[in-house]
Design a protein around this motif. Structure first.
Motif, PDB file in Angstrom:
ATOM      1  N   GLU A   4       0.827  -1.210   0.000  1.00  0.00           N
ATOM      2  CA  GLU A   4       0.000   0.000   0.000  1.00  0.00           C
ATOM      3  C   GLU A   4       0.858   1.256   0.000  1.00  0.00           C
ATOM      4  O   GLU A   4       0.586   2.206  -0.726  1.00  0.00           O
ATOM      5  CB  GLU A   4      -0.933   0.000   1.202  1.00  0.00           C
ATOM      6  N   ALA A  52      -6.230   6.709  -5.911  1.00  0.00           N
ATOM      7  CA  ALA A  52      -5.140   6.311  -5.022  1.00  0.00           C
ATOM      8  C   ALA A  52      -5.334   6.815  -3.596  1.00  0.00           C
ATOM      9  O   ALA A  52      -5.227   6.042  -2.645  1.00  0.00           O
ATOM     10  CB  ALA A  52      -3.809   6.819  -5.577  1.00  0.00           C
ATOM     11  N   GLN A  55      -9.433   6.557  -2.378  1.00  0.00           N
ATOM     12  CA  GLN A  55      -9.849   5.153  -2.432  1.00  0.00           C
ATOM     13  C   GLN A  55     -11.316   5.013  -2.802  1.00  0.00           C
ATOM     14  O   GLN A  55     -12.110   4.390  -2.114  1.00  0.00           O
ATOM     15  CB  GLN A  55      -9.542   4.460  -1.111  1.00  0.00           C
ATOM     16  N   ARG A  57     -12.610   3.327  -5.191  1.00  0.00           N
ATOM     17  CA  ARG A  57     -12.992   1.972  -5.595  1.00  0.00           C
ATOM     18  C   ARG A  57     -13.322   1.058  -4.424  1.00  0.00           C
ATOM     19  O   ARG A  57     -14.169   0.177  -4.537  1.00  0.00           O
ATOM     20  CB  ARG A  57     -11.868   1.323  -6.403  1.00  0.00           C
ATOM     21  N   THR A  58     -12.661   1.229  -3.284  1.00  0.00           N
ATOM     22  CA  THR A  58     -12.778   0.243  -2.221  1.00  0.00           C
ATOM     23  C   THR A  58     -13.550   0.708  -0.988  1.00  0.00           C
ATOM     24  O   THR A  58     -13.773  -0.078  -0.088  1.00  0.00           O
ATOM     25  CB  THR A  58     -11.371  -0.185  -1.752  1.00  0.00           C
ATOM     26  N   GLY A  59     -13.976   1.940  -0.931  1.00  0.00           N
ATOM     27  CA  GLY A  59     -14.649   2.460   0.255  1.00  0.00           C
ATOM     28  C   GLY A  59     -16.104   2.054   0.334  1.00  0.00           C
ATOM     29  O   GLY A  59     -16.674   1.494  -0.609  1.00  0.00           O
ATOM     30  N   ARG A  64     -17.947   6.600  -0.874  1.00  0.00           N
ATOM     31  CA  ARG A  64     -17.735   6.628  -2.320  1.00  0.00           C
ATOM     32  C   ARG A  64     -18.546   7.743  -2.974  1.00  0.00           C
ATOM     33  O   ARG A  64     -18.059   8.434  -3.856  1.00  0.00           O
ATOM     34  CB  ARG A  64     -18.133   5.282  -2.935  1.00  0.00           C
ATOM     35  N   SER A  67     -16.889  10.981  -2.209  1.00  0.00           N
ATOM     36  CA  SER A  67     -15.657  11.107  -2.983  1.00  0.00           C
ATOM     37  C   SER A  67     -15.953  11.468  -4.427  1.00  0.00           C
ATOM     38  O   SER A  67     -15.275  12.311  -5.020  1.00  0.00           O
ATOM     39  CB  SER A  67     -14.865   9.803  -2.931  1.00  0.00           C
TER      40      SER A  67
END
Length: 95
Positions: A4, A52, A55, A57-59, A64, A67
Motif C-alpha cells: 500500500e 489512489a 480510495q 474503488r474500495t470504500g 464513495r 468522494s
C-alpha cells in the motif's frame, strides 16, 4: 515497505510528474485550438487522487458517493479556472 505504501508513493510520484508536465506545457505557445490539451494532465491528476488517495474503488458506498461528489466539484473548479485562459484574447493597440 508495504504494498500500500509503495502504491501511494508511485501515485505521489506520478502526481509530481504530471504537475511538471502541466507546468512545462504552460510555457509552450499553443494555438487556441490546442489549449484544451493543458486540461488532460489535470484531469488525470484528479482521477489519480480519487483512485489512489481517496480510495473511491474500495470504500463504503456513502464515502464513495462523497468522494465522487468531491471529484465532480474539483472538475468544476478546474473548468472555471480554465475559463480565463480559454477565453482570453490579445487585442492589438493602434494609435
Amino acid at each position: 515497505m508495504s504494498r500500500e505504501h509503495r502504491n501511494l508513493l508511485i501515485a505521489w510520484m506520478a502526481l509530481l510528474l504530471l504537475g511538471g508536465v502541466e507546468f512545462a506545457g504552460s510555457f509552450v505557445h499553443f494555438s487556441a485550438d490546442y489549449r484544451p490539451l493543458l486540461l488532460v494532465p489535470a484531469l488525470v491528476m484528479v482521477g489519480l487522487v480519487g483512485m489512489a488517495f481517496m480510495q473511491v474503488r474500495t470504500g463504503p458506498s456513502l464515502s464513495r458517493s462523497f468522494s465522487v461528489a468531491a471529484l465532480c466539484w474539483l472538475t468544476v473548479l478546474l473548468g472555471l479556472g480554465m475559463m480565463d485562459p480559454f477565453t482570453r484574447a490579445i487585442y492589438a493597440i493602434t494609435h
